[in-house]
Design a protein around this motif. Structure first.
Motif, PDB file in Angstrom:
ATOM      1  N   SER A 114      -3.254   6.611  -2.920  1.00  0.00           N
ATOM      2  CA  SER A 114      -4.249   6.261  -3.996  1.00  0.00           C
ATOM      3  C   SER A 114      -3.451   6.213  -5.348  1.00  0.00           C
ATOM      4  N   GLY A 127       0.645   1.165  -3.946  1.00  0.00           N
ATOM      5  CA  GLY A 127      -0.718   1.470  -3.870  1.00  0.00           C
ATOM      6  C   GLY A 127      -1.568   0.475  -4.628  1.00  0.00           C
ATOM      7  N   ILE A 183      -4.610  -4.088   7.331  1.00  0.00           N
ATOM      8  CA  ILE A 183      -4.022  -2.548   7.213  1.00  0.00           C
ATOM      9  C   ILE A 183      -4.111  -1.774   8.442  1.00  0.00           C
ATOM     10  N   TYR A 189      -0.399   5.623   2.775  1.00  0.00           N
ATOM     11  CA  TYR A 189      -0.618   4.837   1.721  1.00  0.00           C
ATOM     12  C   TYR A 189      -0.972   5.872   0.640  1.00  0.00           C
ATOM     13  N   LEU A 194     -10.411   0.426  -0.912  1.00  0.00           N
ATOM     14  CA  LEU A 194      -9.909  -0.563  -1.743  1.00  0.00           C
ATOM     15  C   LEU A 194     -10.766  -1.040  -2.853  1.00  0.00           C
ATOM     16  N   ASN A 220      -6.492  -2.090  -5.638  1.00  0.00           N
ATOM     17  CA  ASN A 220      -5.679  -0.989  -6.001  1.00  0.00           C
ATOM     18  C   ASN A 220      -6.090  -0.051  -4.469  1.00  0.00           C
ATOM     19  N   THR A 221      -5.277   0.760  -3.903  1.00  0.00           N
ATOM     20  CA  THR A 221      -5.732   1.460  -2.660  1.00  0.00           C
ATOM     21  C   THR A 221      -6.408   2.762  -3.283  1.00  0.00           C
ATOM     22  N   CYS A 268       1.055  -1.276  -0.006  1.00  0.00           N
ATOM     23  CA  CYS A 268      -0.031  -0.005   0.033  1.00  0.00           C
ATOM     24  C   CYS A 268       0.659   1.146  -0.055  1.00  0.00           C
TER      25      CYS A 268
END
Length: 363
Positions: free
Chosen positions: A289, A87, A192, A287, A242, A274-275, A83
């Motif tokens: 995006s 990401g 997380i 983290y 997520l 994907n974050t 993350c």
């Protein structure tokens, strides 16, 4: 968590204007026997080629639910690193049956094979409509509207469930896939939360995950005669925590890492994760995006099914208070999640517009 959300900027809502030479979806256009080049309304010059990397993280979900504390601790560290650095990760051994994933893809494809008048029942009238069928557009910096090389169906599936009635069993399959995805997402988020050093249950309570928001989206990308002159989805980030993506084994998702575009190849029965924006906000920037895009090809139809998993619609999302104390200050302003979602869904896809607004600028 702050007690009050900051209003998002009001931006123009994308309209449903059709290209002058296209009366139906992109699927119908692409199946025209005389189509040798794309209409000008789709012109989006890009370089669709991405690099390959052996470093894209792979997370083994079964280790996260393992009774072995050493294995679980190791995968939580790997999850946090994925993350932070990418990401993005490829999720394997997640426990969702391969038959269910295949049925989800197959029924989505069958939806796009329905007669056009059946699909048009779900054409969006307003951004808050719980079911939306359309083609999509993006406004460039020159205020020129460009249509995307895809058709889509989107529906809100949690905390309230909405889905088209056809094709047969579509609702039942999407309901089950969303439910099982929700369990996987919440388990990942627990890991997380531990990686962030938060107390047990903190993320569940702060983001009201019992009522977590889920959107189902199926994207249909037909073969394009000029793949370097069109785009399925331009670079953007997602609104949730997520995002899960599965597809029909036709590649097309690319992620940006250190300024370069990378192809996301995935083993069979894996989920691409994907974050997204809310996780960057909640982690106070720890983290990221990740920007990603969907490129098209001139050989095969690509179907992707995307499930963004987010906080509850009414959750006020800001940096987690223990992380703010640790970091010394918040880097993002708190926002009500459903307002964030509808602002992003109602605007042309354009990078990190909402996320950039949420950032607190240095004086």
């Amino acid at each position: 968590m702050a007690a009050m959300a900051t209003d998002l900027p009001q931006q123009p809502v994308a309209t449903s204007v059709e290209p002058s030479n296209m009366n139906s979806g992109v699927k119908v256009l692409a199946e025209s026997t005389d189509l040798k080049s794309i209409p000008s309304e789709f012109s989006f010059v890009n370089e669709p080629t991405g690099s390959n990397s052996d470093s894209i993280p792979i997370i083994d979900f079964s280790l996260l639910t393992s009774g072995n504390p050493d294995q679980r601790s190791k995968v939580i560290q790997e999850l946090g690193k994925a993350c932070e650095e990418w990401g993005f990760f490829v999720l394997v051994n997640h426990g969702i049956q391969e038959t269910l994933m295949k049925a989800t893809i197959d029924r989505s494809l069958e939806f796009f094979d329905l007669p056009e008048e059946e699909k048009r029942k779900y054409e969006s009238k307003h951004v808050s409509d719980p079911i939306k069928y359309g083609r999509g557009s993006v406004i460039t910096t020159s205020d020129k509207k460009i249509f995307l090389w895809r058709d889509f169906i989107k529906s809100y599936v949690h905390p309230e469930f909405h889905c088209p009635d056809k094709p047969q069993n579509f609702r039942e399959i999407i309901f089950e896939y969303a439910e099982r995805s929700r369990f996987v997402a919440r388990t990942l988020l627990q890991g997380i939360s531990e990686n962030l050093g938060l107390e047990e249950g903190f993320i569940e309570e702060a983001l009201k995950l019992d009522s977590m928001f889920q959107l189902f989206a199926a994207n249909y990308y037909p073969p394009c005669p000029q793949p370097d002159q069109a785009i399925g989805l331009p670079p953007h980030t997602d609104h949730g925590l997520l995002t899960f993506l599965i597809h029909n084994e036709v590649a097309g998702l690319q992620i940006q890492h250190n300024g370069k575009w990378f192809n996301t190849n995935s083993p069979q029965n894996s989920i691409l994760v994907n974050t997204a924006d809310q996780l960057e906000i909640f982690s106070n920037g720890r983290y990221k995006s990740v920007k990603h895009r969907a490129v098209v090809n001139n050989q095969s139809t690509r179907i992707s099914v995307v499930i963004p998993n987010g906080p509850a619609p009414d959750a006020i999302v800001g940096p987690a208070s223990p992380l703010v104390q640790r970091d010394g200050r918040p880097l993002y302003r708190p926002l009500k999640y459903i307002d964030y979602v509808e602002t992003q869904l109602g605007n042309p896809v354009d990078g990190k517009v909402n996320l950039d607004y949420a950032k607190i600028q240095d004086n």
